[in-house]
Design a protein around this motif. Structure first.
Motif, PDB file in Angstrom:
ATOM      1  N   ALA A  66       5.063  -8.236 -14.218  1.00 12.05           N
ATOM      2  CA  ALA A  66       4.592  -8.005 -13.037  1.00 12.05           C
ATOM      3  C   ALA A  66       3.274  -8.963 -12.770  1.00 12.05           C
ATOM      4  O   ALA A  66       2.472  -8.630 -13.474  1.00 12.05           O
ATOM      5  CB  ALA A  66       4.344  -6.580 -12.481  1.00 12.05           C
ATOM      6  N   GLY A  67       3.393  -9.490 -11.566  1.00 11.51           N
ATOM      7  CA  GLY A  67       2.208 -10.217 -11.382  1.00 11.51           C
ATOM      8  C   GLY A  67       1.086  -9.614 -10.539  1.00 11.51           C
ATOM      9  O   GLY A  67      -0.112  -9.945 -10.191  1.00 11.51           O
ATOM     10  N   GLY A  68       1.473  -8.390 -10.055  1.00 13.59           N
ATOM     11  CA  GLY A  68       0.540  -7.637  -9.330  1.00 13.59           C
ATOM     12  C   GLY A  68       1.214  -6.415  -8.847  1.00 13.59           C
ATOM     13  O   GLY A  68       2.558  -6.110  -8.743  1.00 13.59           O
ATOM     14  N   LEU A  69       0.756  -5.593  -8.027  1.00  7.98           N
ATOM     15  CA  LEU A  69       0.878  -4.161  -7.328  1.00  7.98           C
ATOM     16  C   LEU A  69       0.792  -4.198  -5.758  1.00  7.98           C
ATOM     17  O   LEU A  69      -0.124  -4.700  -5.336  1.00  7.98           O
ATOM     18  CB  LEU A  69       0.673  -3.160  -8.133  1.00  7.98           C
ATOM     19  CG  LEU A  69       0.827  -2.982  -9.581  1.00  7.98           C
ATOM     20  CD1 LEU A  69       0.098  -1.925 -10.157  1.00  7.98           C
ATOM     21  CD2 LEU A  69       2.431  -3.000  -9.887  1.00  7.98           C
ATOM     22  N   GLU A  70       1.674  -3.796  -5.301  1.00  2.88           N
ATOM     23  CA  GLU A  70       1.578  -3.575  -3.627  1.00  2.88           C
ATOM     24  C   GLU A  70       1.167  -2.083  -3.131  1.00  2.88           C
ATOM     25  O   GLU A  70       0.734  -2.020  -2.013  1.00  2.88           O
ATOM     26  CB  GLU A  70       2.730  -4.198  -2.908  1.00  2.88           C
ATOM     27  CG  GLU A  70       3.848  -3.546  -3.161  1.00  2.88           C
ATOM     28  CD  GLU A  70       5.101  -4.179  -2.261  1.00  2.88           C
ATOM     29  OE1 GLU A  70       5.834  -3.530  -1.860  1.00  2.88           O
ATOM     30  OE2 GLU A  70       5.103  -5.383  -1.972  1.00  2.88           O
ATOM     31  N   ALA A  71       1.661  -1.208  -3.989  1.00  2.00           N
ATOM     32  CA  ALA A  71       1.354   0.338  -3.652  1.00  2.00           C
ATOM     33  C   ALA A  71       1.582   1.200  -5.102  1.00  2.00           C
ATOM     34  O   ALA A  71       2.149   0.713  -5.802  1.00  2.00           O
ATOM     35  CB  ALA A  71       2.186   0.473  -2.584  1.00  2.00           C
ATOM     36  N   ALA A  72       0.936   2.268  -4.873  1.00  2.00           N
ATOM     37  CA  ALA A  72       1.109   3.314  -5.996  1.00  2.00           C
ATOM     38  C   ALA A  72       0.787   4.630  -5.203  1.00  2.00           C
ATOM     39  O   ALA A  72       0.041   4.900  -4.143  1.00  2.00           O
ATOM     40  CB  ALA A  72      -0.320   3.126  -6.768  1.00  2.00           C
ATOM     41  N   VAL A  73       1.558   5.527  -6.125  1.00  2.00           N
ATOM     42  CA  VAL A  73       1.283   7.014  -5.716  1.00  2.00           C
ATOM     43  C   VAL A  73       0.884   7.626  -7.021  1.00  2.00           C
ATOM     44  O   VAL A  73       1.405   7.219  -8.009  1.00  2.00           O
ATOM     45  CB  VAL A  73       2.620   7.627  -5.379  1.00  2.00           C
ATOM     46  CG1 VAL A  73       2.586   9.176  -5.293  1.00  2.00           C
ATOM     47  CG2 VAL A  73       2.796   7.199  -4.091  1.00  2.00           C
ATOM     48  N   VAL A  74      -0.027   8.885  -7.052  1.00  2.00           N
ATOM     49  CA  VAL A  74      -0.331   9.369  -8.381  1.00  2.00           C
ATOM     50  C   VAL A  74      -0.461  10.866  -7.706  1.00  2.00           C
ATOM     51  O   VAL A  74      -1.210  11.187  -6.769  1.00  2.00           O
ATOM     52  CB  VAL A  74      -1.862   9.025  -8.767  1.00  2.00           C
ATOM     53  CG1 VAL A  74      -2.615   8.894  -7.952  1.00  2.00           C
ATOM     54  CG2 VAL A  74      -1.708   9.748 -10.115  1.00  2.00           C
ATOM     55  N   LEU A  75      -0.065  11.730  -8.481  1.00  2.00           N
ATOM     56  CA  LEU A  75       0.060  13.443  -8.295  1.00  2.00           C
ATOM     57  C   LEU A  75      -0.499  13.885  -9.207  1.00  2.00           C
ATOM     58  O   LEU A  75      -0.157  13.929 -10.477  1.00  2.00           O
ATOM     59  CB  LEU A  75       1.627  13.791  -8.256  1.00  2.00           C
ATOM     60  CG  LEU A  75       2.574  13.052  -7.330  1.00  2.00           C
ATOM     61  CD1 LEU A  75       4.078  13.706  -7.378  1.00  2.00           C
ATOM     62  CD2 LEU A  75       2.066  13.016  -5.790  1.00  2.00           C
TER      63      LEU A  75
END
Length: 110
Positions: A66-75
């Motif tokens: 992956a060259g980058g991330l567009e969103a994340a969720v952490v619980l």
């Protein structure tokens, strides 16, 4: 707040919840890369390895190219550390933070 999520963000919440439950872990997380691929993980707590769920997701994304991330969720029940996410994705990536049940309680940004 969970009701206002896009379908793609709601998918991240579902993946994080399911992974956390399956692993019976303290935390669950999921991220979406710039190509739309998703990665979900639980926290890892071993004698010689201690990683947050978000750190495991970032490692999975990096090892998949992956060259980058567009969103994340952490619980999590704790304050999430975003440094690994920032290292890969840079500033401005939305991070939805939820409780252990999967209810999103606030949004952050890297």
């Amino acid at each position: 707040m969970t009701d206002t999520l896009s379908a793609e963000d709601a998918k991240l919440v579902t993946l994080a919840r399911a992974t956390r439950a399956r692993a019976r872990a303290d935390e669950g997380a999921a991220v979406r890369d710039l190509d739309g691929r998703t990665y979900a993980a639980a926290s890892v707590r071993l004698a010689h390895l201690d990683l947050s769920a978000l750190e495991v997701c970032v490692a999975m994304a990096v090892s998949s190219g992956a060259g980058g991330l567009e969103a994340a969720v952490v619980l999590t029940g704790a304050e999430p550390a975003l440094s690994a996410l920032h290292d890969l994705a840079g500033p401005g990536v939305p991070v939805m933070v939820g409780d252990e049940r999967g209810t999103i309680v606030r949004s952050l940004s890297t």
